[in-house]
Motif scaffolding. Structure first.
Motif, PDB file in Angstrom:
ATOM      1  N   HIS A 223      35.082  39.962  30.715  1.00  0.00           N
ATOM      2  CA  HIS A 223      35.425  40.216  32.120  1.00  0.00           C
ATOM      3  C   HIS A 223      36.533  39.274  32.608  1.00  0.00           C
ATOM      4  O   HIS A 223      37.402  39.675  33.381  1.00  0.00           O
ATOM      5  CB  HIS A 223      34.183  40.103  33.013  1.00  0.00           C
ATOM      6  N   THR A 224      36.515  38.018  32.155  1.00  0.00           N
ATOM      7  CA  THR A 224      37.575  37.080  32.544  1.00  0.00           C
ATOM      8  C   THR A 224      38.886  37.468  31.873  1.00  0.00           C
ATOM      9  O   THR A 224      39.960  37.417  32.499  1.00  0.00           O
ATOM     10  CB  THR A 224      37.182  35.646  32.152  1.00  0.00           C
ATOM     11  N   TRP A 225      38.818  37.855  30.598  1.00  0.00           N
ATOM     12  CA  TRP A 225      40.020  38.305  29.895  1.00  0.00           C
ATOM     13  C   TRP A 225      40.620  39.522  30.601  1.00  0.00           C
ATOM     14  O   TRP A 225      41.846  39.617  30.748  1.00  0.00           O
ATOM     15  CB  TRP A 225      39.683  38.665  28.446  1.00  0.00           C
ATOM     16  N   LEU A 226      39.781  40.439  31.057  1.00  0.00           N
ATOM     17  CA  LEU A 226      40.268  41.652  31.712  1.00  0.00           C
ATOM     18  C   LEU A 226      41.001  41.315  33.010  1.00  0.00           C
ATOM     19  O   LEU A 226      42.061  41.892  33.294  1.00  0.00           O
ATOM     20  CB  LEU A 226      39.107  42.596  32.001  1.00  0.00           C
ATOM     21  N   THR A 227      40.471  40.387  33.791  1.00  0.00           N
ATOM     22  CA  THR A 227      41.157  39.991  35.023  1.00  0.00           C
ATOM     23  C   THR A 227      42.528  39.416  34.716  1.00  0.00           C
ATOM     24  O   THR A 227      43.525  39.751  35.369  1.00  0.00           O
ATOM     25  CB  THR A 227      40.313  38.954  35.788  1.00  0.00           C
ATOM     26  N   ASP A 228      42.601  38.560  33.694  1.00  0.00           N
ATOM     27  CA  ASP A 228      43.884  37.984  33.285  1.00  0.00           C
ATOM     28  C   ASP A 228      44.843  39.085  32.831  1.00  0.00           C
ATOM     29  O   ASP A 228      46.026  39.098  33.207  1.00  0.00           O
ATOM     30  CB  ASP A 228      43.643  36.983  32.158  1.00  0.00           C
ATOM     31  N   ALA A 229      44.350  40.028  32.034  1.00  0.00           N
ATOM     32  CA  ALA A 229      45.193  41.120  31.545  1.00  0.00           C
ATOM     33  C   ALA A 229      45.671  42.002  32.690  1.00  0.00           C
ATOM     34  O   ALA A 229      46.815  42.482  32.690  1.00  0.00           O
ATOM     35  CB  ALA A 229      44.417  41.957  30.524  1.00  0.00           C
ATOM     36  N   ARG A 230      44.831  42.228  33.672  1.00  0.00           N
ATOM     37  CA  ARG A 230      45.243  43.025  34.831  1.00  0.00           C
ATOM     38  C   ARG A 230      46.381  42.349  35.589  1.00  0.00           C
ATOM     39  O   ARG A 230      47.331  43.003  36.009  1.00  0.00           O
ATOM     40  CB  ARG A 230      44.040  43.239  35.759  1.00  0.00           C
ATOM     41  N   VAL A 231      46.277  41.034  35.760  1.00  0.00           N
ATOM     42  CA  VAL A 231      47.335  40.303  36.461  1.00  0.00           C
ATOM     43  C   VAL A 231      48.629  40.343  35.656  1.00  0.00           C
ATOM     44  O   VAL A 231      49.722  40.519  36.208  1.00  0.00           O
ATOM     45  CB  VAL A 231      46.892  38.859  36.753  1.00  0.00           C
ATOM     46  N   ARG A 232      48.539  40.201  34.335  1.00  0.00           N
ATOM     47  CA  ARG A 232      49.747  40.295  33.497  1.00  0.00           C
ATOM     48  C   ARG A 232      50.425  41.655  33.673  1.00  0.00           C
ATOM     49  O   ARG A 232      51.641  41.747  33.832  1.00  0.00           O
ATOM     50  CB  ARG A 232      49.394  40.105  32.019  1.00  0.00           C
ATOM     51  N   ARG A 233      49.621  42.716  33.639  1.00  0.00           N
ATOM     52  CA  ARG A 233      50.207  44.045  33.787  1.00  0.00           C
ATOM     53  C   ARG A 233      50.743  44.247  35.193  1.00  0.00           C
ATOM     54  O   ARG A 233      51.791  44.882  35.375  1.00  0.00           O
ATOM     55  CB  ARG A 233      49.183  45.126  33.438  1.00  0.00           C
ATOM     56  N   GLY A 252      43.551  48.555  38.178  1.00  0.00           N
ATOM     57  CA  GLY A 252      42.105  48.604  38.321  1.00  0.00           C
ATOM     58  C   GLY A 252      41.496  47.694  39.352  1.00  0.00           C
ATOM     59  O   GLY A 252      40.266  47.595  39.432  1.00  0.00           O
ATOM     60  N   PHE A 253      42.316  47.011  40.169  1.00  0.00           N
ATOM     61  CA  PHE A 253      41.746  46.241  41.266  1.00  0.00           C
ATOM     62  C   PHE A 253      41.322  47.199  42.376  1.00  0.00           C
ATOM     63  O   PHE A 253      41.943  48.242  42.576  1.00  0.00           O
ATOM     64  CB  PHE A 253      42.747  45.209  41.794  1.00  0.00           C
ATOM     65  N   THR A 254      40.286  46.842  43.119  1.00  0.00           N
ATOM     66  CA  THR A 254      39.756  47.766  44.117  1.00  0.00           C
ATOM     67  C   THR A 254      40.722  48.008  45.266  1.00  0.00           C
ATOM     68  O   THR A 254      40.754  49.104  45.828  1.00  0.00           O
ATOM     69  CB  THR A 254      38.426  47.230  44.680  1.00  0.00           C
ATOM     70  N   HIS A 262      43.170  37.460  42.941  1.00  0.00           N
ATOM     71  CA  HIS A 262      43.216  37.102  41.524  1.00  0.00           C
ATOM     72  C   HIS A 262      44.636  36.732  41.077  1.00  0.00           C
ATOM     73  O   HIS A 262      44.815  35.814  40.264  1.00  0.00           O
ATOM     74  CB  HIS A 262      42.672  38.242  40.676  1.00  0.00           C
ATOM     75  N   PHE A 263      45.630  37.422  41.579  1.00  0.00           N
ATOM     76  CA  PHE A 263      47.021  37.129  41.228  1.00  0.00           C
ATOM     77  C   PHE A 263      47.368  35.695  41.628  1.00  0.00           C
ATOM     78  O   PHE A 263      47.947  34.940  40.839  1.00  0.00           O
ATOM     79  CB  PHE A 263      47.934  38.131  41.950  1.00  0.00           C
ATOM     80  N   THR A 264      47.002  35.320  42.850  1.00  0.00           N
ATOM     81  CA  THR A 264      47.335  33.978  43.339  1.00  0.00           C
ATOM     82  C   THR A 264      46.643  32.908  42.523  1.00  0.00           C
ATOM     83  O   THR A 264      47.228  31.865  42.211  1.00  0.00           O
ATOM     84  CB  THR A 264      46.950  33.848  44.821  1.00  0.00           C
ATOM     85  N   ARG A 265      45.394  33.140  42.125  1.00  0.00           N
ATOM     86  CA  ARG A 265      44.645  32.131  41.375  1.00  0.00           C
ATOM     87  C   ARG A 265      45.129  31.998  39.934  1.00  0.00           C
ATOM     88  O   ARG A 265      44.858  30.992  39.288  1.00  0.00           O
ATOM     89  CB  ARG A 265      43.148  32.456  41.395  1.00  0.00           C
ATOM     90  N   ILE A 266      45.847  32.990  39.434  1.00  0.00           N
ATOM     91  CA  ILE A 266      46.350  32.921  38.057  1.00  0.00           C
ATOM     92  C   ILE A 266      47.827  32.557  38.001  1.00  0.00           C
ATOM     93  O   ILE A 266      48.252  31.722  37.198  1.00  0.00           O
ATOM     94  CB  ILE A 266      46.084  34.251  37.321  1.00  0.00           C
TER      95      ILE A 266
END
Length: 290
Positions: A223-233, A252-254, A262-266
């Motif tokens: 789940h953490t990897w997916l959040t990171d991958a979403r921000v990269r994309r 896939g963000f709501t 999530h973007f800001t935190r990464i």
């Protein structure tokens, strides 16, 4: 280039940008106090130097305290997070050179074989820390010759003093193959990911076995990897001119606030600020983000 540093701005601030004069490089300059980076990784390298305060960086091998005079070096795909190490936070300059750019510099200036990287995560090296700041000053001044030159000297110096050949990729063991299959499925279904149980069934193992295999392979739970991958994309989509709302839905963000958080935190800046800087970069370079 020796220039007097500009007076520090008060409060939290950050700028994440590209300079057209140095392809293959992202730059971040910021002062963070309350902000913390959630666990994530980068496709390329990280080279950071703190100018004031202390940054605590959490890595697989432990925590390092980055303070003025140190240089932090993180190899590609190494998971890490960070937060302020003192109440007043930290002010720093960070370089994000691409893997290709570092490989080119290593080939020309070192005898490292294979894929070049860093053997250490943090070193006391005030002279090279100053060079990191100078890359930023040159880029902000629009001095492409100086920015590119100082960047190459900075990376070459760090590789010669603290570089190593990164381990060659080995054939995947059973657990790593399971993790790779799960990762591929998450990439394919990023906007509508399966549950952990569904993911485990799809790759033929139990949920706990998948959690262990995935974290062993990528340093992060799925789940953490997916959040990171979403921000990269999302970053790639914003680079291409996609709106914030469209990018949020596509990965896939709501909703847009979910992307913002999530973007800001990464990345270290909100997606709107990121997109504005990219648009300015393209305009300066005479091109188009599309």
């Amino acid at each position: 280039m020796e220039e007097e540093a500009a007076p520090e701005r008060e409060g939290e601030w950050a700028r994440h940008w590209q300079y057209p004069g140095v392809p293959g490089l992202d730059l971040l300059q910021a002062r963070y106090v309350r902000h913390s980076f959630s666990r994530h990784s980068h496709e390329g390298f990280v080279v950071g130097a703190v100018r004031r305060g202390i940054e605590d960086v959490f890595l697989p091998e432990g925590t390092v305290r980055a303070r003025p005079g140190t240089v932090v070096m993180i190899n590609p795909e190494v998971p890490h997070s960070a937060k302020a190490g003192v109440p007043e936070g930290w002010v720093y300059s960070t370089l994000y050179p691409s893997s290709q750019l570092v490989a080119t510099i290593a080939e020309e200036t070192t005898t490292l074989r294979g894929t070049a990287g860093f053997a250490e995560t943090i070193v006391e090296d005030p002279d090279t820390a100053r060079l990191v700041h100078e890359v930023h000053r040159a880029a902000e001044a629009g001095n492409a010759l100086a920015a590119d030159s100082v960047l190459r000297v900075t990376v070459a110096t760090l590789l010669r003093r603290h570089g190593r050949s990164l381990p060659a990729r080995k054939p995947l063991a059973a657990g790593a193959r399971t993790a790779a299959a799960a990762k591929q499925l998450l990439e394919e279904r990023m906007a509508d990911p399966p549950s952990l149980e569904e993911l485990a069934q799809a790759v033929g193992v139990g949920p706990f076995a998948l959690l262990r295999a995935f974290k062993a392979a990528y340093g992060l739970p799925p789940h953490t990897w997916l959040t990171d991958a979403r921000v990269r994309r999302a970053r790639l989509l914003l680079d291409a001119g996609t709106t914030l709302a469209e990018a949020a839905v596509a990965v896939g963000f709501t909703d847009q606030p979910h992307l913002n958080r999530h973007f800001t935190r990464i990345v270290g800046v909100p997606p709107g600020a990121y997109r504005r800087e990219r648009a300015r970069t393209y305009k300066t370079a005479g091109g188009s983000p599309a």
